[in-house]
Enzyme design. Structure first.
Site, PDB file in Angstrom:
ATOM      1  N   GLU A  95      11.371  -3.932   4.695  1.00 29.69           N
ATOM      2  CA  GLU A  95      10.347  -3.337   5.547  1.00 29.69           C
ATOM      3  C   GLU A  95      10.788  -3.210   7.011  1.00 29.69           C
ATOM      4  O   GLU A  95      10.108  -2.552   7.800  1.00 29.69           O
ATOM      5  CB  GLU A  95       9.059  -4.181   5.489  1.00 29.69           C
ATOM      6  CG  GLU A  95       8.416  -4.246   4.098  1.00 29.69           C
ATOM      7  CD  GLU A  95       7.697  -2.954   3.720  1.00 29.69           C
ATOM      8  OE1 GLU A  95       7.818  -1.964   4.476  1.00 29.69           O
ATOM      9  OE2 GLU A  95       7.035  -2.924   2.681  1.00 29.69           O
ATOM     10  N   TYR A 118       0.810  -1.215   0.000  1.00 27.93           N
ATOM     11  CA  TYR A 118       0.000   0.000   0.000  1.00 27.93           C
ATOM     12  C   TYR A 118       0.843   1.264   0.000  1.00 27.93           C
ATOM     13  O   TYR A 118       0.299   2.368   0.090  1.00 27.93           O
ATOM     14  CB  TYR A 118      -0.905   0.009   1.250  1.00 27.93           C
ATOM     15  CG  TYR A 118      -0.132  -0.180   2.544  1.00 27.93           C
ATOM     16  CD1 TYR A 118       0.450   0.909   3.188  1.00 27.93           C
ATOM     17  CD2 TYR A 118       0.028  -1.445   3.107  1.00 27.93           C
ATOM     18  CE1 TYR A 118       1.177   0.736   4.364  1.00 27.93           C
ATOM     19  CE2 TYR A 118       0.748  -1.626   4.271  1.00 27.93           C
ATOM     20  CZ  TYR A 118       1.322  -0.536   4.898  1.00 27.93           C
ATOM     21  OH  TYR A 118       2.041  -0.700   6.053  1.00 27.93           O
ATOM     22  N   GLY A 119       2.167   1.147  -0.111  1.00 25.44           N
ATOM     23  CA  GLY A 119       3.024   2.322  -0.016  1.00 25.44           C
ATOM     24  C   GLY A 119       4.103   2.370  -1.073  1.00 25.44           C
ATOM     25  O   GLY A 119       3.813   2.378  -2.276  1.00 25.44           O
ATOM     26  N   THR A 120       5.357   2.352  -0.638  1.00 24.90           N
ATOM     27  CA  THR A 120       6.473   2.553  -1.559  1.00 24.90           C
ATOM     28  C   THR A 120       6.683   1.394  -2.515  1.00 24.90           C
ATOM     29  O   THR A 120       7.423   1.540  -3.496  1.00 24.90           O
ATOM     30  CB  THR A 120       7.773   2.784  -0.764  1.00 24.90           C
ATOM     31  OG1 THR A 120       7.972   1.696   0.139  1.00 24.90           O
ATOM     32  CG2 THR A 120       7.707   4.083   0.019  1.00 24.90           C
ATOM     33  N   LEU A 121       6.052   0.244  -2.262  1.00 23.96           N
ATOM     34  CA  LEU A 121       6.194  -0.895  -3.164  1.00 23.96           C
ATOM     35  C   LEU A 121       5.102  -0.945  -4.231  1.00 23.96           C
ATOM     36  O   LEU A 121       5.114  -1.829  -5.090  1.00 23.96           O
ATOM     37  CB  LEU A 121       6.196  -2.208  -2.378  1.00 23.96           C
ATOM     38  CG  LEU A 121       7.450  -2.463  -1.536  1.00 23.96           C
ATOM     39  CD1 LEU A 121       7.311  -3.754  -0.743  1.00 23.96           C
ATOM     40  CD2 LEU A 121       8.691  -2.510  -2.413  1.00 23.96           C
TER      41      LEU A 121
END
Length: 584
Positions: free
Chosen positions: A289, A224-227
């Protein structure tokens, strides 16, 4: 067997290649024992004498064919390091198979030790993008010499070499286990790695293959973010993973933590993407992470927008306090860097254009047609990573083609983006024609604000050359947006995207002629029917690339007659050469 190793008096690539090839053949024969001992003794003695110490490190001894400082990097690998690998391999093979000869040759052990250390000089790596190819070639040389047997007997001769060799073999094993076997150009080295490991340790290799089969088990990960694909910025963690599409996780809340987000349990929803990866990739994601410290990896169920079903996934849950951090509501998701700024001013959007609206004068006519005629707050160039093409027949532009973007195909399109309101964006779509421009494409974010573009949801089949006025409108916009591009470069860029293969072939043929050429001759030479050639010439005339010979015009020859003569326009030939040259 005669030692023919020598250093030429001048740089000659063919001569260099011959010397290295002969040296490699000698290694193969010596490793197999296909030599006369008397000849081998003389061979090895000369090889030891031919070794040269490195000036800046006399502990290293090389059999390079030329001064490495005067060789380009790629030639340095082939003609300085490679002959050193092979010569060192010959000494290793001699030490293993003919130890009495090694003991008799003066300076043998010193030369071997120096050769081993010299072989570590660039870590067995090749040049630039060929680093893996260089690694494979170096390892194959030493495997031919049975270096693994030598290192079992003499592990301390050169500890640096022993360490590098073991690390290189471990790299091959790990690459096979993780599936990271591709080079910079996409070439797959899995077969080479398998051959190396099977040659060295056949029993260990069988166990490795069994592990690889186990590690093929797959799991799903919800990110849900930088990936997410719009946020990775060159990261390759999920590059080869299978994307299952967008999904929603309920029972969690999303918080902005600055340059990355975090989720914690709560009453909200989180928008993200689901990827399928092999289970052996999880440790890599865990390290990224900070699993166990910054995040905890949990099992959850998400609702897939693609399958309309619930999917079991792993997700990384933030493991620290979110006190004082801004919560990102579902309507502002998915998360992107700068989302808080977007939340504070959620009525703005970057409109990325690529056709006539790259020309600001043209674009402002659309703004004047909006309820809010406020000019864009900002404007910037943007290189769009999708293919530009021209299609349909626009009544506004002489029933010729207009620009569209193929969001399903990679490319390089020179565009321009304007910072406008969401309402202006929607009204511009209505003015463009929601039938033709029914698709809204997301191109990521800039300064925390979404970048969107308009095109058709699927690629049109009826591709068509644009008219001269439309072509020049785009050209003028690109010229002002990208002042470093020359006229010829802009011309070639647009022509390369609006001329189909048949038209390029016709243009290429005409350009090659010293004088004008008849339509009938074009048809015969290219083996194309007259209608196709006439249609192509019509488009080329429209864009001012070819012109009918004035004599045939004065004689009343129709433009589509088989006797009509055409040649390329002189002022456009530089751009034409870029296009037809690119099509070869």
């Amino acid at each position: 067997m005669k030692n023919t190793f020598y250093r030429p008096e001048e740089i000659n690539v063919e001569e260099f290649e011959y010397i290295v090839s002969k040296l490699n053949n000698d290694l193969v024969n010596i490793s197999r024992g296909f030599v006369n001992e008397f000849d081998l003794r003389r061979y090895v003695q000369k090889l030891v004498e031919d070794q040269k110490d490195l000036d800046r490190n006399p502990k290293m001894g090389f059999w390079g064919l030329w001064d490495p400082q005067d060789l380009p990097s790629d030639a340095r690998v082939d003609f300085f390091y490679m002959p050193t690998y092979i010569a060192t391999g010959i000494l290793i093979s001699c030490k293993l198979n003919f130890p009495h000869i090694a003991a008799e040759v003066e300076g043998f052990d010193v030369a071997l030790e120096k050769g081993l250390l010299a072989s570590t000089g660039r870590g067995f790596q090749g040049h630039g993008h060929d680093n893996l190819d260089g690694l494979v070639k170096a390892l194959n040389v030493f495997i031919t010499a049975k270096v693994h047997i030598y290192l079992e007997k003499f592990p301390d001769t050169c500890k640096e070499f022993t360490k590098l060799f073991n690390e290189s073999i471990a790299f091959c094993e790990n690459s096979l286990l993780t599936g990271n076997t591709k080079g910079d150009w996409g070439e797959d080295y899995s077969a080479q790695y398998r051959c190396i490991l099977q040659s060295l340790y056949p029993h260990k290799y069988l166990k490795l293959e069994q592990r690889i089969e186990v590690d093929k088990e797959e799991v799903n990960v919800f990110v849900y973010g930088t990936l997410m694909k719009s946020n990775r910025n060159g990261m390759t963690y999920l590059k080869d993973a299978k994307c299952l599409g967008e999904a929603t996780l309920e029972g969690y809340e999303l918080y902005d933590l600055g340059s990355f987000p975090g989720i914690v349990q709560g009453d909200g929803k989180v928008k993200g993407e689901v990827y399928t990866i092999s289970v052996d990739k999880l440790p890599e994601l865990d390290r990224y992470e900070g699993e166990g410290s910054l995040y905890k990896r949990n099992k959850v169920e998400v609702y897939s927008e693609e399958s309309k079903e619930k999917v079991n996934c792993y997700v990384y849950v933030y493991n620290r306090s979110t006190t004082g951090r801004p919560k990102v509501e579902y309507k502002y998701q998915p998360w992107h860097e700068g989302v808080v700024a977007k939340m504070n001013d959620d009525n703005l959007v970057w409109y990325a254009t690529y056709g006539s609206n790259v020309n600001k004068e043209r674009f402002m006519k659309y703004i004047e047609g909006c309820s809010d005629t406020t000019p864009p707050k900002k404007e910037r160039p943007i290189i769009i990573d999708h293919e530009l093409y021209f299609a349909n027949r626009s009544g506004r532009w002489d029933s010729r083609g207009v620009a569209f973007l193929d969001l399903g195909k990679e490319g390089k399109t020179y565009g321009k983006m304007y910072l406008i309101t969401e309402e202006q964006f929607k009204e511009i779509q209505q003015q463009e024609g929601p039938t033709w421009y029914d698709g809204v494409g997301s191109l990521g974010f800039k300064d925390g604000i979404a970048v969107k573009t308009l095109t058709h949801s699927t690629r049109f089949v009826d591709e068509n050359i644009p008219c001269k006025a439309y072509f020049n409108t785009i050209k003028q916009g690109i010229r002002s947006t990208y002042p470093t591009l020359s006229e010829e470069e802009i011309d070639a860029y647009l022509l390369g995207r609006c001329l189909d293969r048949n038209t390029v072939e016709v243009l290429q043929y005409i350009r090659k002629q010293q004088h004008g050429v008849r339509i009938s001759k074009i048809c015969n030479h290219l083996n194309k029917n007259d209608k196709m050639v006439v249609d192509s010439l019509s488009g080329l005339r429209e864009l001012g690339l070819v012109v009918q010979d004035s004599r045939s015009v004065r004689e009343g020859v129709a433009p589509n007659s088989a006797e009509a003569v055409y040649y390329t326009v002189r002022s456009r030939r530089a751009a034409i050469d870029m296009v037809v040259g690119r099509s070869k």
